[in-house]
Design a protein around this motif. Structure first.
Motif, PDB file in Angstrom:
ATOM      1  N   ASN A  90      31.239   4.993  10.794  1.00 36.78           N
ATOM      2  CA  ASN A  90      32.296   5.356   9.777  1.00 36.78           C
ATOM      3  C   ASN A  90      32.999   4.222   9.331  1.00 36.78           C
ATOM      4  N   GLY A 143      40.275  14.009   0.668  1.00 35.04           N
ATOM      5  CA  GLY A 143      40.501  14.690   1.802  1.00 35.04           C
ATOM      6  C   GLY A 143      40.100  13.968   3.011  1.00 35.04           C
ATOM      7  N   GLN A 144      39.885  12.674   2.952  1.00 36.24           N
ATOM      8  CA  GLN A 144      39.376  11.841   4.041  1.00 36.24           C
ATOM      9  C   GLN A 144      40.521  11.403   4.817  1.00 36.24           C
ATOM     10  N   ASP A 153      45.169  11.694   5.727  1.00 38.56           N
ATOM     11  CA  ASP A 153      46.407  12.449   5.266  1.00 38.56           C
ATOM     12  C   ASP A 153      47.177  11.645   4.531  1.00 38.56           C
ATOM     13  N   ILE A 179      41.120  11.879   8.854  1.00 38.27           N
ATOM     14  CA  ILE A 179      40.842  13.262   9.140  1.00 38.27           C
ATOM     15  C   ILE A 179      39.425  13.177   9.669  1.00 38.27           C
ATOM     16  N   ASP A 180      39.247  13.591  10.876  1.00 37.71           N
ATOM     17  CA  ASP A 180      37.874  13.916  11.383  1.00 37.71           C
ATOM     18  C   ASP A 180      37.306  15.514  10.947  1.00 37.71           C
ATOM     19  N   LEU A 181      36.478  15.299  10.179  1.00 34.94           N
ATOM     20  CA  LEU A 181      35.876  16.393   9.575  1.00 34.94           C
ATOM     21  C   LEU A 181      35.000  17.339  10.370  1.00 34.94           C
ATOM     22  N   ASP A 182      34.434  16.593  11.435  1.00 35.92           N
ATOM     23  CA  ASP A 182      33.628  17.427  12.459  1.00 35.92           C
ATOM     24  C   ASP A 182      34.586  18.434  13.117  1.00 35.92           C
ATOM     25  N   ASN A 204      37.594  19.580  11.955  1.00 36.94           N
ATOM     26  CA  ASN A 204      38.096  20.423  11.340  1.00 36.94           C
ATOM     27  C   ASN A 204      37.312  21.309  10.613  1.00 36.94           C
ATOM     28  N   LYS A 205      36.008  21.054  10.947  1.00 37.57           N
ATOM     29  CA  LYS A 205      34.779  22.271  10.329  1.00 37.57           C
ATOM     30  C   LYS A 205      35.411  23.621  10.435  1.00 37.57           C
ATOM     31  N   LEU A 233      38.062  24.599   8.162  1.00 41.64           N
ATOM     32  CA  LEU A 233      37.651  24.455   6.768  1.00 41.64           C
ATOM     33  C   LEU A 233      36.842  25.892   6.442  1.00 41.64           C
TER      34      LEU A 233
END
Length: 158
Positions: free
Chosen positions: A29, A53-54, A56, A62-65, A67-68, A71
């Motif tokens: 990343n 949205g990557q 804040d 922001i870790d999308l994994d 926050n899945k 979401l």
């Protein structure tokens, strides 16, 4: 297939290009890469990352994994809200259709009643004209316009 082709095929199948590297590479990343920090500190890049949205508002990644689940819940709520809005719109259209149908029926009824009233008025005027012309000709033994003559028929015995 010749022996030579088979030899090269076997030789290629045995080729290993890993040279001691782990079989599974860790995910990369660029947002966490310290060498890329100067690029991501650019205000234009940061505004793009924020809009996508990557990161804040404070600039934290922001870790999308992680926050899945959040979401997923939000998407589920959006789908439910969209379905509810569609249902409301269908009900509103159906209500409008019913109201419009009732209005058309009321208008048709009013037109029929108006037509019936005109027909009755025209009949009354015609009867008055016929009565006036007969009186002018001297015929006074006319039945009144509101009464009708009825004739009785005799029944035959069979």
């Amino acid at each position: 297939m010749s022996r030579r082709d088979q030899f090269f095929r076997d030789r290629e199948a045995g080729f290993n290009n890993r040279f001691g590297v782990a079989t599974h590479l860790t995910s990369y990343n660029a947002l966490y890469d310290p060498n890329m920090r100067h690029f991501f500190e650019n205000s234009v890049v940061q505004s793009h990352l924020y809009r996508s949205g990557q990161i804040d508002k404070a600039g934290r990644v922001i870790d999308l994994d992680k926050n899945k689940s959040k979401l997923h819940i939000i998407e589920k709520e959006f789908r439910g809200a969209e379905r509810a809005e569609e249902m409301r719109q269908r009900e509103e259209e159906e209500m409008r259709r019913r109201v419009q149908l009732k209005r058309h029926q009321a208008l048709d009824k009013a037109r029929k009643e108006e037509k019936l009233i005109r027909i009755k008025e025209d009949r009354k005027i015609r009867q008055e004209i016929v009565l006036a012309t007969r009186e002018a000709q001297g015929l006074t033994s006319l039945p009144s316009p509101g009464k009708k003559k009825t004739t009785k028929k005799k029944k035959r015995a069979t």
